[in-house]
Write a protein that holds these residues in place. Structure first.
Motif, short mmCIF file in Angstrom:
data_model
loop_
_atom_site.label_atom_id
_atom_site.label_comp_id
_atom_site.label_asym_id
_atom_site.label_seq_id
_atom_site.Cartn_x
_atom_site.Cartn_y
_atom_site.Cartn_z
N UNK A 59 3.33 4.20 -7.05
CA UNK A 59 4.01 2.79 -7.34
C UNK A 59 2.88 1.81 -7.27
N UNK A 60 3.11 0.69 -7.84
CA UNK A 60 2.40 -0.46 -7.51
C UNK A 60 2.41 -0.95 -6.19
N UNK A 61 1.56 -1.84 -5.96
CA UNK A 61 1.86 -2.73 -4.72
C UNK A 61 3.07 -3.69 -4.86
N UNK A 62 3.08 -4.32 -5.96
CA UNK A 62 4.23 -5.33 -6.34
C UNK A 62 5.67 -4.50 -6.00
N UNK A 63 5.77 -3.10 -6.63
CA UNK A 63 6.81 -2.33 -6.56
C UNK A 63 7.08 -2.29 -5.05
N UNK A 64 6.36 -1.76 -4.18
CA UNK A 64 6.46 -1.55 -3.07
C UNK A 64 6.89 -2.89 -2.12
N UNK A 65 6.26 -4.14 -2.66
CA UNK A 65 6.81 -5.31 -2.01
C UNK A 65 8.17 -5.70 -2.21
N UNK A 66 8.42 -5.40 -3.49
CA UNK A 66 9.72 -5.60 -3.83
C UNK A 66 10.88 -4.90 -3.29
N UNK A 67 10.66 -3.54 -2.85
CA UNK A 67 11.34 -2.60 -2.03
C UNK A 67 11.47 -3.16 -0.68
N UNK A 68 10.24 -3.51 -0.12
CA UNK A 68 10.39 -4.13 1.39
C UNK A 68 11.30 -5.24 1.36
N UNK A 69 11.30 -6.39 0.49
CA UNK A 69 12.04 -7.38 0.66
C UNK A 69 13.71 -7.09 0.40
N UNK A 70 13.81 -5.75 -0.39
CA UNK A 70 15.16 -5.46 -0.79
C UNK A 70 15.55 -5.11 0.80
N UNK A 71 15.07 -4.58 1.51
CA UNK A 71 15.60 -4.06 2.93
C UNK A 71 15.19 -5.05 3.95
N UNK A 72 15.05 -6.35 3.84
CA UNK A 72 15.12 -7.72 4.46
C UNK A 72 13.68 -7.46 5.42
N UNK A 73 12.75 -7.14 4.70
CA UNK A 73 11.42 -7.11 5.46
C UNK A 73 10.45 -8.38 4.66
N UNK A 74 10.11 -9.26 5.60
CA UNK A 74 9.31 -10.20 5.10
C UNK A 74 7.82 -9.93 4.95
N UNK A 75 7.46 -9.60 3.55
CA UNK A 75 5.98 -9.28 3.43
C UNK A 75 4.81 -10.05 3.87
N UNK A 76 4.05 -9.67 4.92
CA UNK A 76 3.06 -10.67 5.30
C UNK A 76 1.64 -10.05 4.87
N UNK A 77 1.58 -9.04 4.22
CA UNK A 77 0.19 -8.59 3.89
C UNK A 77 0.50 -7.52 2.82
N UNK A 78 -0.08 -7.57 1.73
CA UNK A 78 -0.11 -6.52 0.47
C UNK A 78 -1.52 -6.87 -0.23
N UNK A 79 -1.96 -5.73 -0.42
CA UNK A 79 -3.28 -5.47 -1.28
C UNK A 79 -3.69 -4.17 -1.80
N UNK A 80 -4.45 -4.19 -2.79
CA UNK A 80 -5.31 -2.94 -3.28
C UNK A 80 -6.51 -2.79 -2.37
N UNK A 81 -7.05 -1.80 -2.13
CA UNK A 81 -8.22 -1.69 -1.53
C UNK A 81 -9.33 -1.52 -2.39
N UNK A 82 -10.51 -2.39 -2.04
CA UNK A 82 -11.32 -2.52 -3.08
C UNK A 82 -12.36 -1.52 -3.10
N UNK A 83 -12.40 -0.69 -2.09
CA UNK A 83 -13.05 0.83 -2.15
C UNK A 83 -12.34 1.91 -2.76
N UNK A 84 -11.05 1.72 -3.19
CA UNK A 84 -10.20 2.85 -3.64
C UNK A 84 -10.85 3.92 -4.37
N UNK A 85 -11.45 3.56 -5.48
CA UNK A 85 -12.29 4.65 -6.22
C UNK A 85 -13.08 5.47 -5.45
#
Length: 233
Positions: A166-192
């Motif tokens: 899933x995307x970073x945004x999808x996971x952020x939305x899931x976190x917020x649904x369960x009352x977590x304040x998202x304080x950090x979210x990112x894709x890693x630039x060295x992922x490939x």
């Protein structure tokens, strides 16, 4: 502090970028000496042992596909066997009271829970203390349609990437649904780069992973990636 996860002897990664992602995730979680940490999906236990040794914390390491011997062996190698407790448990139903961990961490495992991610996250939130943080770092997909040839290769191995990623945004939305304040979210630039290293070191010798090897090579960073999301209760 230098990244101690990259100094592990005989690293046994269960997925791409596991040890590379661990350090930024631990820093984002704000882990401090004396904390009690829950790791969901501990794999070989090398991350739990390294975390216990260098951050001076205690870690409960959950791994449903292991009897815990390897986890305790790796903890003993770093002389932290009294700080790491391996448990063969699934995270969908945790046998812990509310608000009993200072932080919850999962590297390369949360995505594998697939449709049980909401119920699992609810449990992770339940057991972390108010003000504590929950963080995941794992294979994720970029916010773009999966290329047809990549989907075809994935389908040859049962479509696991499409089911799990899933995307970073999808996971952020899931976190917020369960009352977590998202304080950090990112894709890693060295992922490939980390995906290619994982392919070369862990998949090339396994003929049954040929479609996955080809998928990683041909994707060229168009869809598969690695990302991190951290939320505070």
């Amino acid at each position: 502090m230098n990244n101690p996860f990259l100094q592990i002897d005989n690293p046994a990664a269960w997925g791409p970028g596991s040890f590379e992602m661990a350090f930024p995730l631990v820093n984002a979680l704000g882990i401090q000496p004396g904390m009690r940490v829950l790791e969901v999906g501990a794999g070989s236990g090398q991350i739990a042992a390294t975390l216990a040794k260098h951050w001076r914390v205690s870690v409960v390491a959950l791994e449903p596909w292991s009897d815990g011997i390897e986890i305790h062996t790796n903890a003993k190698l770093l002389s932290v066997e009294n700080q790491v407790l391996a448990m063969r448990l699934k995270a969908q139903s945790l046998p812990f009271p509310n608000d009993c961990f200072d932080a919850v961490i999962s590297i390369g495992a949360f995505e594998m829970i697939e449709d049980d991610r909401p119920i699992t996250l609810a449990e992770m939130v339940r057991v972390v203390k108010p003000g504590g943080r929950v963080g995941i770092a794992e294979p994720m997909c970029l916010p773009a349609p999966i290329p047809d040839e990549i989907a075809e290769l994935d389908n040859q191995t049962g479509g696991s990437f499409q089911r799990c990623f899933r995307t970073v945004a999808w996971n952020c939305n899931l976190f917020r649904q369960y009352q977590l304040k998202v304080i950090d979210s990112e894709y890693f630039s060295q992922a490939r780069q980390w995906w290619l290293e994982y392919r070369e070191k862990h998949l090339m010798s396994q003929t049954d992973h040929a479609p996955e090897q080809e998928l990683i090579l041909r994707d060229e960073g168009r869809w598969i990636s690695l990302g991190m999301v951290v939320g505070e209760k």
